[in-house]
Design a protein around this motif. Structure first.
Motif, PDB file in Angstrom:
ATOM      1  N   SER A 133     -20.265 -57.883 -28.631  1.00 53.99           N
ATOM      2  CA  SER A 133     -19.894 -58.757 -29.743  1.00 53.99           C
ATOM      3  C   SER A 133     -20.829 -59.959 -29.711  1.00 53.99           C
ATOM      4  O   SER A 133     -21.105 -60.502 -28.647  1.00 53.99           O
ATOM      5  N   SER A 191     -19.496 -56.682 -33.968  1.00 52.93           N
ATOM      6  CA  SER A 191     -18.946 -56.129 -32.728  1.00 52.93           C
ATOM      7  C   SER A 191     -19.003 -54.611 -32.808  1.00 52.93           C
ATOM      8  O   SER A 191     -18.971 -54.027 -33.891  1.00 52.93           O
ATOM      9  N   TRP A 204     -17.278 -51.134 -30.988  1.00 51.04           N
ATOM     10  CA  TRP A 204     -16.144 -50.616 -30.236  1.00 51.04           C
ATOM     11  C   TRP A 204     -16.295 -49.098 -30.117  1.00 51.04           C
ATOM     12  O   TRP A 204     -16.905 -48.477 -30.979  1.00 51.04           O
ATOM     13  N   TYR A 226      -9.630 -47.891 -27.654  1.00 50.11           N
ATOM     14  CA  TYR A 226     -10.941 -48.445 -28.001  1.00 50.11           C
ATOM     15  C   TYR A 226     -11.310 -49.566 -27.040  1.00 50.11           C
ATOM     16  O   TYR A 226     -10.477 -50.387 -26.673  1.00 50.11           O
ATOM     17  N   THR A 227     -12.595 -49.596 -26.670  1.00 45.70           N
ATOM     18  CA  THR A 227     -13.154 -50.636 -25.816  1.00 45.70           C
ATOM     19  C   THR A 227     -14.221 -51.373 -26.598  1.00 45.70           C
ATOM     20  O   THR A 227     -15.062 -50.748 -27.253  1.00 45.70           O
ATOM     21  N   LYS A 228     -14.186 -52.715 -26.523  1.00 42.74           N
ATOM     22  CA  LYS A 228     -15.253 -53.509 -27.141  1.00 42.74           C
ATOM     23  C   LYS A 228     -16.474 -53.406 -26.242  1.00 42.74           C
ATOM     24  O   LYS A 228     -16.444 -53.752 -25.058  1.00 42.74           O
TER      25      LYS A 228
END
Length: 183
Positions: free
Chosen positions: A62, A72, A74, A57-59
């Motif tokens: 946010s 946020s 993801w 997972y990538t943010k």
């Protein structure tokens, strides 16, 4: 692959992590998108999203509102766990009110990282009565496989949320007294 909404699951609770599980098996090549809403008097925030299948997972974004509610987003391409219902866990920096929703889509980019987002606009606000919240318009896209999404979170004011009638509401967690979410 045709762009299509596949499924969603949402949950809320008070803890340092929140685990969700899709109701149907996930499919390889699809994408999972997670919205996390976090609030605590101690200013906790989301520190990560993982799943039991091992997807990465990538943010994507946010932001914190004036009352320290954090929203946020993801995302992960499904590269592991196809044909299963993996447990997806949102972890926070400390115990907090957490609300989360997981959405699965087919037909979106299978790339990892933040390059899956073409345009991003954010806004925060504070009102004393029912209000419209808008980040403003984004540029139109003519490319195949493009999806416009809007995310909303608040710390829970027991208001009934409503999405723009021009879009499909995929998640509506409201009215609640802790974490409210809208996608």
């Amino acid at each position: 692959t045709t762009l299509a909404f596949v499924q969603q699951v949402n949950k809320r609770g008070v803890a340092a992590s929140l685990a969700l599980q899709p109701t149907a098996n996930i499919s390889s090549g699809n994408r999972l998108i997670v919205e996390a809403g976090v609030w605590s008097a101690g200013n906790a925030s989301a520190s990560g999203v993982t799943d039991s299948a091992g997807d990465t997972y990538t943010k994507l974004t946010s932001l914190k509102a004036s009352d320290n509610t954090e929203l946020s987003v993801w995302s992960a391409p499904i590269t592991a766990g196809a044909g299963t219902k993996p447990t997806i866990t949102v972890t926070t920096t400390a115990s907090a009110d957490i609300g989360a929703t997981v959405l699965e889509y087919s037909g979106l980019s299978s790339a990892g990282g933040t390059n899956v987002v073409d345009v991003l606009k954010t806004a925060t606000g504070k009102t004393s009565a029912a209000s419209t919240v808008s980040s403003g318009a984004t540029a139109a896209s003519n490319a195949a496989g493009e999806l416009a999404m809007g995310f909303y979170a608040d710390s829970g004011f027991a208001n009934t949320l409503a999405g723009d009638p021009g879009y499909s509401v995929r998640t509506n967690v409201s009215p609640t007294n802790d974490m409210e979410l809208l996608v």
